[in-house]
Write a protein that holds these residues in place. Structure first.
Motif, mmCIF file in Angstrom:
data_model
loop_
_atom_site.group_PDB
_atom_site.id
_atom_site.type_symbol
_atom_site.label_atom_id
_atom_site.label_comp_id
_atom_site.label_asym_id
_atom_site.label_seq_id
_atom_site.Cartn_x
_atom_site.Cartn_y
_atom_site.Cartn_z
ATOM 1 N N ASP A 65 24.021 73.548 68.858
ATOM 2 C CA ASP A 65 24.846 72.983 67.793
ATOM 3 C C ASP A 65 24.884 71.456 67.817
ATOM 4 O O ASP A 65 25.916 70.852 67.608
ATOM 5 N N GLY A 66 23.745 70.794 68.055
ATOM 6 C CA GLY A 66 23.705 69.343 68.124
ATOM 7 C C GLY A 66 23.508 68.691 66.769
ATOM 8 O O GLY A 66 23.085 69.319 65.807
ATOM 9 N N SER A 67 23.836 67.397 66.688
ATOM 10 C CA SER A 67 23.651 66.638 65.458
ATOM 11 C C SER A 67 22.314 65.902 65.492
ATOM 12 O O SER A 67 21.626 65.884 66.503
ATOM 13 N N GLN A 68 21.982 65.246 64.373
ATOM 14 C CA GLN A 68 20.757 64.452 64.320
ATOM 15 C C GLN A 68 20.857 63.333 65.335
ATOM 16 O O GLN A 68 21.805 62.581 65.358
ATOM 17 N N GLN A 69 19.890 63.204 66.178
ATOM 18 C CA GLN A 69 19.861 62.121 67.152
ATOM 19 C C GLN A 69 18.792 61.092 66.809
ATOM 20 O O GLN A 69 18.873 59.956 67.252
ATOM 21 N N PHE A 70 17.782 61.487 66.085
ATOM 22 C CA PHE A 70 16.763 60.560 65.613
ATOM 23 C C PHE A 70 16.047 61.223 64.449
ATOM 24 O O PHE A 70 16.212 62.403 64.188
ATOM 25 N N HIS A 71 15.280 60.420 63.723
ATOM 26 C CA HIS A 71 14.456 60.977 62.662
ATOM 27 C C HIS A 71 13.128 60.238 62.643
ATOM 28 O O HIS A 71 13.010 59.164 63.229
ATOM 29 N N LEU A 72 12.151 60.815 61.998
ATOM 30 C CA LEU A 72 10.831 60.202 61.907
ATOM 31 C C LEU A 72 10.673 59.512 60.570
ATOM 32 O O LEU A 72 11.038 60.068 59.534
ATOM 33 N N ASP A 73 10.120 58.297 60.591
ATOM 34 C CA ASP A 73 9.689 57.618 59.380
ATOM 35 C C ASP A 73 8.178 57.782 59.302
ATOM 36 O O ASP A 73 7.459 57.346 60.198
ATOM 37 N N LEU A 74 7.711 58.414 58.245
ATOM 38 C CA LEU A 74 6.289 58.667 58.061
ATOM 39 C C LEU A 74 5.791 57.824 56.896
ATOM 40 O O LEU A 74 6.262 57.977 55.770
ATOM 41 N N THR A 75 4.864 56.917 57.169
ATOM 42 C CA THR A 75 4.362 56.039 56.119
ATOM 43 C C THR A 75 3.262 56.745 55.324
ATOM 44 O O THR A 75 2.407 57.420 55.897
ATOM 45 N N VAL A 76 3.342 56.586 54.012
ATOM 46 C CA VAL A 76 2.378 57.233 53.118
ATOM 47 C C VAL A 76 1.917 56.234 52.061
ATOM 48 O O VAL A 76 2.636 55.300 51.721
ATOM 49 N N GLU A 77 0.733 56.452 51.552
ATOM 50 C CA GLU A 77 0.187 55.568 50.513
ATOM 51 C C GLU A 77 0.738 55.926 49.138
ATOM 52 O O GLU A 77 0.961 55.047 48.316
ATOM 53 N N ASP A 78 0.940 57.204 48.872
ATOM 54 C CA ASP A 78 1.393 57.662 47.556
ATOM 55 C C ASP A 78 2.621 58.547 47.758
ATOM 56 O O ASP A 78 2.504 59.708 48.157
ATOM 57 N N MET A 79 3.800 57.992 47.481
ATOM 58 C CA MET A 79 5.056 58.708 47.731
ATOM 59 C C MET A 79 5.135 60.016 46.950
ATOM 60 O O MET A 79 5.538 61.044 47.493
ATOM 61 N N ASP A 80 4.779 59.993 45.670
ATOM 62 C CA ASP A 80 4.894 61.197 44.844
ATOM 63 C C ASP A 80 3.956 62.301 45.320
ATOM 64 O O ASP A 80 4.349 63.465 45.407
ATOM 65 N N ALA A 81 2.729 61.934 45.642
ATOM 66 C CA ALA A 81 1.770 62.927 46.134
ATOM 67 C C ALA A 81 2.208 63.483 47.486
ATOM 68 O O ALA A 81 2.138 64.695 47.723
ATOM 69 N N ALA A 82 2.686 62.608 48.366
ATOM 70 C CA ALA A 82 3.143 63.059 49.684
ATOM 71 C C ALA A 82 4.361 63.967 49.550
ATOM 72 O O ALA A 82 4.460 64.983 50.237
ATOM 73 N N GLU A 83 5.273 63.612 48.642
ATOM 74 C CA GLU A 83 6.441 64.450 48.423
ATOM 75 C C GLU A 83 6.020 65.848 47.979
ATOM 76 O O GLU A 83 6.517 66.854 48.515
ATOM 77 N N LYS A 84 5.114 65.915 47.055
ATOM 78 C CA LYS A 84 4.630 67.216 46.558
ATOM 79 C C LYS A 84 4.063 68.050 47.704
ATOM 80 O O LYS A 84 4.343 69.241 47.822
ATOM 81 N N GLU A 85 3.291 67.401 48.572
ATOM 82 C CA GLU A 85 2.669 68.131 49.682
ATOM 83 C C GLU A 85 3.679 68.585 50.735
ATOM 84 O O GLU A 85 3.591 69.707 51.229
ATOM 85 N N VAL A 86 4.644 67.719 51.098
ATOM 86 C CA VAL A 86 5.612 68.142 52.118
ATOM 87 C C VAL A 86 6.503 69.259 51.591
ATOM 88 O O VAL A 86 6.866 70.168 52.341
ATOM 89 N N LEU A 87 6.824 69.220 50.292
ATOM 90 C CA LEU A 87 7.618 70.308 49.714
ATOM 91 C C LEU A 87 6.826 71.610 49.724
ATOM 92 O O LEU A 87 7.370 72.677 50.021
#
Length: 119
Positions: A65-87
């Motif tokens: 039951d832990g909370s967020q302790q860190f997150h990843l920042d992932l750099t991408v060239e095309d935000m919309d295309a990357a969003e479509k793929e991660v979804l």
């Protein structure tokens, strides 16, 4: 072909500067601070970043039951295309309504947050 490149690992904490100094002591590197955001440029080209998290609760390890302790920042060239793929891969949108920002927040299938960030 990879979808993204790892930008920086961000650790939430009560005192970003103090935690950056700890990791600088462990890993070496140079600390850079900008308006409360603290980066540690580690030798070899890697970086860690630290951001203030009011009410931060240290993790209990192991814990279910832990909370967020860190997150990843992932750099991408095309935000919309990357969003479509991660979804398509199973991510969930957490905060991506502001399309003018250079970052959007998602959760992986297990619920861990990560950001897609413009290069």
């Amino acid at each position: 072909m990879a979808l993204a490149k790892l930008g920086v690992v961000v650790l939430d904490c009560p005192d970003p500067r103090a935690l950056a100094e700890f990791y600088a002591g462990v890993l070496g590197g140079d600390i850079e601070e900008d308006d409360g955001w603290v980066d540690l440029r580690v030798p070899g080209g890697h970086s860690l970043a630290f951001q203030a998290a009011p009410g931060h609760v240290p993790p209990k390890w192991p814990a279910l039951d832990g909370s967020q302790q860190f997150h990843l920042d992932l750099t991408v060239e095309d935000m919309d295309a990357a969003e479509k793929e991660v979804l398509a891969l199973g991510a969930k949108v957490l905060d991506a309504e502001d399309r003018k920002r250079t970052w959007r927040v998602y959760a992986d299938p297990a619920g861990h947050p990560f950001c897609l960030c413009a290069c």
